[in-house]
Motif scaffolding. Sequence first.
Motif, PDB file in Angstrom:
ATOM      1  N   THR A 218      -2.884  14.065   5.331  1.00 52.11           N
ATOM      2  CA  THR A 218      -3.108  15.141   6.310  1.00 52.11           C
ATOM      3  C   THR A 218      -3.775  14.601   7.567  1.00 52.11           C
ATOM      4  N   PRO A 219      -3.047  13.836   8.371  1.00 54.32           N
ATOM      5  CA  PRO A 219      -3.689  13.278   9.567  1.00 54.32           C
ATOM      6  C   PRO A 219      -4.130  14.351  10.560  1.00 54.32           C
ATOM      7  N   ASP A 220      -3.411  15.473  10.622  1.00 52.00           N
ATOM      8  CA  ASP A 220      -3.807  16.540  11.542  1.00 52.00           C
ATOM      9  C   ASP A 220      -5.132  17.163  11.138  1.00 52.00           C
ATOM     10  N   LEU A 221      -5.306  17.435   9.862  1.00 52.60           N
ATOM     11  CA  LEU A 221      -6.580  17.990   9.388  1.00 52.60           C
ATOM     12  C   LEU A 221      -7.702  16.959   9.494  1.00 52.60           C
TER      13      LEU A 221
ATOM     14  N   GLY B 225     -11.029  17.471  11.580  1.00 53.03           N
ATOM     15  CA  GLY B 225     -12.340  17.291  10.963  1.00 53.03           C
ATOM     16  C   GLY B 225     -13.190  16.294  11.723  1.00 53.03           C
ATOM     17  N   GLY B 226     -12.588  15.189  12.153  1.00 52.75           N
ATOM     18  CA  GLY B 226     -13.306  14.196  12.935  1.00 52.75           C
ATOM     19  C   GLY B 226     -13.798  14.756  14.258  1.00 52.75           C
ATOM     20  N   LEU B 227     -12.959  15.573  14.903  1.00 52.14           N
ATOM     21  CA  LEU B 227     -13.364  16.191  16.167  1.00 52.14           C
ATOM     22  C   LEU B 227     -14.527  17.161  15.965  1.00 52.14           C
ATOM     23  N   VAL B 228     -14.497  17.909  14.873  1.00 58.08           N
ATOM     24  CA  VAL B 228     -15.591  18.849  14.582  1.00 58.08           C
ATOM     25  C   VAL B 228     -16.885  18.092  14.293  1.00 58.08           C
ATOM     26  N   ILE B 229     -16.785  17.010  13.513  1.00 59.92           N
ATOM     27  CA  ILE B 229     -17.975  16.203  13.225  1.00 59.92           C
ATOM     28  C   ILE B 229     -18.529  15.611  14.515  1.00 59.92           C
TER      29      ILE B 229
ATOM     30  N   MET C  41       0.852  -1.178   0.000  1.00 62.96           N
ATOM     31  CA  MET C  41       0.000   0.000   0.000  1.00 62.96           C
ATOM     32  C   MET C  41       0.889   1.229   0.000  1.00 62.96           C
ATOM     33  N   LEU C  42       0.574   2.152  -0.854  1.00 62.93           N
ATOM     34  CA  LEU C  42       1.315   3.405  -0.927  1.00 62.93           C
ATOM     35  C   LEU C  42       0.503   4.535  -0.318  1.00 62.93           C
ATOM     36  N   ILE C  43       1.174   5.387   0.414  1.00 64.01           N
ATOM     37  CA  ILE C  43       0.516   6.551   0.999  1.00 64.01           C
ATOM     38  C   ILE C  43       0.975   7.771   0.230  1.00 64.01           C
ATOM     39  N   ASP C  44       0.049   8.534  -0.279  1.00 64.62           N
ATOM     40  CA  ASP C  44       0.350   9.768  -0.994  1.00 64.62           C
ATOM     41  C   ASP C  44       0.699  10.830   0.050  1.00 64.62           C
ATOM     42  N   LEU C  45       1.992  10.938   0.372  1.00 64.41           N
ATOM     43  CA  LEU C  45       2.421  11.822   1.453  1.00 64.41           C
ATOM     44  C   LEU C  45       2.157  13.298   1.161  1.00 64.41           C
ATOM     45  N   ALA C  46       2.060  13.653  -0.115  1.00 68.62           N
ATOM     46  CA  ALA C  46       1.765  15.051  -0.449  1.00 68.62           C
ATOM     47  C   ALA C  46       0.361  15.436  -0.014  1.00 68.62           C
ATOM     48  N   ASN C  47      -0.550  14.466   0.003  1.00 61.47           N
ATOM     49  CA  ASN C  47      -1.932  14.726   0.378  1.00 61.47           C
ATOM     50  C   ASN C  47      -2.330  14.022   1.675  1.00 61.47           C
TER      51      ASN C  47
END
Length: 144
Positions: A9-12, A16-20, A1-7
């Motif tokens: 964004t675990p912090d965002l 977002g999860g906290l806001v939801i 599995m490859l992770i697109d590190l440019a996109n």
Amino acid sequence: MLIDLANFTPDLSLAGGLVIGAAAAILVLFNGRIAGISGILGGLLSLPRKDMAWRVTFLVGLVGAPVIASLLGKAAVADIQASWGQVLVAGFLVGLGTRYASGCTSGHGVCGISRGSIRSLVATLTFTVAGFLTVFVQRHLIGG
């Protein structure tokens, strides 16, 4: 599995999860309602419409947030690799699934599981497995 590190964004994503989660908690605490999108929208489409204000406000916020983000240059651009026909069929099937499951992923996944609902856990697992199978069939068996 490859992770697109440019996109990646675990912090965002966490924010977002906290806001939801906070929005769902506020809705249930102050309004006694579950933040399930299909139920909120379905309530607008059914008669009588006695609780329309909070439903419209919720949906305006749901649609308005990404619009504002895109105006500020902060929104990701979705690349949907499907025809309009495929999108319409997929939308119909999602709507059909939410009727059979008595709710959608936001209602069952965010609100139901957090309340310890076994029915919501089963529904969310079913949605997830159906999504995995759909992608597998579409990409590997049909070719797309």
